[in-house]
Design an enzyme around this catalytic site. Sequence first.
Site, PDB file in Angstrom:
ATOM      1  N   LYS A 165       0.159   4.196  -0.369  1.00  0.00           N
ATOM      2  CA  LYS A 165      -0.524   5.385   0.171  1.00  0.00           C
ATOM      3  C   LYS A 165      -0.278   6.590  -0.761  1.00  0.00           C
ATOM      4  CE  LYS A 165       0.018   3.436   4.733  1.00  0.00           C
ATOM      5  NZ  LYS A 165      -0.100   3.638   6.164  1.00  0.00           N
TER       6      LYS A 165
ATOM      7  N   HIS B 179      -9.458   0.990   4.720  1.00  0.00           N
ATOM      8  CA  HIS B 179      -8.228   1.278   5.467  1.00  0.00           C
ATOM      9  C   HIS B 179      -8.552   2.260   6.593  1.00  0.00           C
ATOM     10  CE1 HIS B 179      -4.198   2.580   6.441  1.00  0.00           C
ATOM     11  NE2 HIS B 179      -3.751   1.518   5.803  1.00  0.00           N
TER      12      HIS B 179
ATOM     13  N   ASN C   5       0.882  -1.177   0.000  1.00  0.00           N
ATOM     14  CA  ASN C   5       0.000   0.000   0.000  1.00  0.00           C
ATOM     15  C   ASN C   5       0.914   1.220   0.000  1.00  0.00           C
ATOM     16  OD1 ASN C   5      -1.843   2.026   0.441  1.00  0.00           O
ATOM     17  ND2 ASN C   5      -2.320   1.428   2.559  1.00  0.00           N
TER      18      ASN C   5
ATOM     19  N   SER D 125       3.263  -2.287  10.466  1.00  0.00           N
ATOM     20  CA  SER D 125       4.718  -2.326  10.692  1.00  0.00           C
ATOM     21  C   SER D 125       5.324  -3.698  10.393  1.00  0.00           C
ATOM     22  CB  SER D 125       5.048  -1.871  12.119  1.00  0.00           C
ATOM     23  OG  SER D 125       4.625  -0.536  12.302  1.00  0.00           O
TER      24      SER D 125
ATOM     25  N   GLU E  56      -5.602  -5.021  10.453  1.00  0.00           N
ATOM     26  CA  GLU E  56      -4.595  -3.987  10.677  1.00  0.00           C
ATOM     27  C   GLU E  56      -4.891  -3.260  11.986  1.00  0.00           C
ATOM     28  OE1 GLU E  56      -2.591  -2.837   6.773  1.00  0.00           O
ATOM     29  OE2 GLU E  56      -4.257  -1.484   7.051  1.00  0.00           O
TER      30      GLU E  56
ATOM     31  N   GLU F 265      -7.045   4.743   7.661  1.00  0.00           N
ATOM     32  CA  GLU F 265      -6.843   6.153   7.311  1.00  0.00           C
ATOM     33  C   GLU F 265      -8.062   6.703   6.572  1.00  0.00           C
ATOM     34  OE1 GLU F 265      -3.043   5.643   5.369  1.00  0.00           O
ATOM     35  OE2 GLU F 265      -2.148   5.106   7.304  1.00  0.00           O
TER      36      GLU F 265
ATOM     37  N   GLY G 228       2.320   2.118  10.772  1.00  0.00           N
ATOM     38  CA  GLY G 228       3.300   3.190  10.621  1.00  0.00           C
ATOM     39  C   GLY G 228       3.952   3.607  11.926  1.00  0.00           C
TER      40      GLY G 228
END
Length: 251
Positions: A11, A96, A9, A214, A168, A98, A174
């Site tokens: 992003k 996701h 991904n 991560s 996730e 985000e 991250g």
Amino acid sequence: MRKNIVAGNWKMNTTLPEGQQLAKDVCQAVAEQDNLKCDVVLGVPFTHLCAVKAIIGDKLHLAAQNCADHDHGAYTGEVSAPMVASTGADYVILGHSERRGYYNETIETLRTKVDLALAAGLNVIFCCGESLEQRRAGTHFDIIRDEIVGSLFHLTPEQFTHIVIAYEPIWAIGTGETATAEQAQEIHAFIRQLLTSQYGNTLADDTTILYGGSCKPSNAAELFALPDIDGGLIGGASLKAADFLGIITAF
Ligand code: PEP
């Protein structure tokens, strides 16, 4: 048997030339492997889909990172699932954290997006996961159940064969902090059990469940060795071909 998948991904990273170079590097590195044990998916920005498809052909799979919750029409700035499919992409990443967090994507919005993506012939990598507060409060199983049931369980068994689930934990995305092998396996087994209760053993066994958060070359092998972890959705480490390859070859 279910597929192993490693999906990158990217992003909102890389200009078009940078993305083309990264796709070339990954493609070449993957081509040099003679015993690949997973499918590889590149989740790239909308602007890169056609150009990356021209580079990877059918050697790697291609994903968009989102699609609109409408099929077509006056939705300035949006990109529909049929548009994504028309670039040659065969996957779309939906849900996701985000997108849920920064763009207010709800369980209902995602249900609509899943339907539109499947109708356009795309496979869906559907993300779910809890925040740190939710884990601390002990509500993580409920959160994951609600996300999966609310956005996916209206699908027919045939439609569900086009779904990949990515667990996730938001606190691991991250942050450099990875879920422990036990934490990840516990949730993956829970998800598979949930799928069994709705769709039966065979479909649950055949569904690919990815871990994301991560994941890197140094921890991928331990995670991928677990019985219910079938690969990874990779953010930061997918932006360097060598790191991404280290994860792809971790099976
Ligand atoms: C992600 O955003 O899907 C992700 C897993 O990110 P990272 O690997 O950087 O934690």
